[in-house]
Write an enzyme that holds these catalytic residues in place. Structure first.
Site, PDB file in Angstrom:
ATOM      1  CB  SER A  86       1.730  21.645  35.887  1.00  0.00           C
ATOM      2  OG  SER A  86       0.486  22.349  35.443  1.00  0.00           O
ATOM      3  CG  HIS A 190      -0.984  19.767  31.363  1.00  0.00           C
ATOM      4  ND1 HIS A 190      -0.271  20.753  30.944  1.00  0.00           N
ATOM      5  CD2 HIS A 190      -0.995  19.969  32.879  1.00  0.00           C
ATOM      6  CE1 HIS A 190       0.091  21.326  32.024  1.00  0.00           C
ATOM      7  NE2 HIS A 190      -0.308  20.984  33.050  1.00  0.00           N
TER       8      HIS A 190
END
Length: 312
Positions: A86, A190
């Protein structure tokens, strides 16, 4: 072969930066970065409570700063590959020489603000699912309207969506899943909920002058290595609304022949996954400066082994 990895949001804990600021030059470096991005990193890393550092706009630059600071404390090392989970991909981009430290922090500051704004539109979150078969779990999540936002391997998938959808998941777990653990994040990262942040990051990326990676850069979009700085930045932009495929990154580590993995501060999450998914690979997590000597020893052992292999 050594891979240096950086964790994502949720790894932060109150006060985790405190011992690192006692290292020579660390406080000055954090102060300079704070000035560059308009955020008091020292305060948030040493004094702020869990709620304050859960704020996306704070957590993301704090994590990148901690990763860069702890990697610098290792000394002059050159990993064979880098990767990040991430927001850790921005840290990894700095490790690979794609962005300098200040540019990385300026980008992550804009990323955190943009994602915080996107998260404010709808109340959303993320939960980790432990156990179960990936195909079964993914199908069940999609039935509930949730996104498998992080496919981490080693029996872990992170679901993301609205709070109502996550509540339904708690009441109706996929077959084989042992636990559902809410994460310390402030939005459904996401996923489609982050689409507004992508446009803002596209604008921010226009100010960057990325260099090509100097080491293998493994992207968590698909586990592939990326050869150009422009492609790294393009993936950093799109990544906020795309799932993280850490499972594919670990498959690439296997293919590359990785023998040692060091996770920068605040380490622990990615080494835990590696211990289960990469048997035989030596792992070490940088949690406090007390871990530096062991990390240097592991790196030296790796470097010695690599040199012996090349000489043989």
């Amino acid at each position: 072969m050594l891979v240096l990895v950086a964790p994502g949001q949720g790894a932060q804990t109150p006060g985790f930066l405190t011992p690192w600021l006692d290292l020579p030059g660390a406080a000055d470096r954090i102060a300079a970065w704070s000035d560059a991005i308009g955020l008091d990193l020292a305060h948030y890393g040493t004094q702020a409570d869990a709620d304050a550092i859960r704020d996306t706009a704070v957590a993301q630059p704090l994590l990148v700063a901690a990763g860069l600071l702890s990697a610098a404390a290792l000394g002059d090392i050159t990993p064979d590959a880098v990767a990040g989970h991430s927001v850790g991909e921005i840290t990894a981009a700095a490790f690979a020489g794609v962005l300098d430290d200040t540019a990385a922090l300026q980008l992550v500051r804009k990323r955190g603000l943009a994602m915080a704004d996107a998260a404010a539109v709808t109340k959303t979150g993320m939960s980790a699912l432990l156990g179960g078969e990936p195909d079964v779990t993914v199908a069940h999540l999609e039935k509930l309207g949730l996104t498998p936002a992080n496919v981490n391997g080693a029996g872990q998938i992170v679901a993301a969506g609205t709070l109502e959808e996550l509540a339904a998941l708690e009441a109706d777990k996929p077959e084989g899943v042992r636990r559902v653990v809410p994460l310390k994040v402030a939005g459904a990262f996401h996923t489609r909920h982050m689409a507004p942040a992508v446009a803002k990051l596209e604008e921010a990326a226009k100010d960057l002058t990325p260099a090509d990676p100097t080491v293998a850069y493994v992207s968590n979009k698909d586990g592939r290595t990326v050869a150009t700085g422009a492609e790294v930045v393009a993936r950093l932009v799109g990544q906020v609304a795309n799932p993280v495929r850490w499972d594919l990154c670990m498959e690439t580590f296997k293919t590359l022949g990785v023998t040692a993995l060091v996770e920068v501060c605040p380490g622990g999450t990615l080494t835990g996954l590696a211990k289960r998914a990469l048997p035989g690979v030596q792992t070490l997590a940088l949690k406090t400066p007390d871990d530096l000597d062991a990390a240097r020893a592991l790196i030296a052992e790796h470097s010695s082994a690599a040199a012996d292999t090349q000489t043989a």
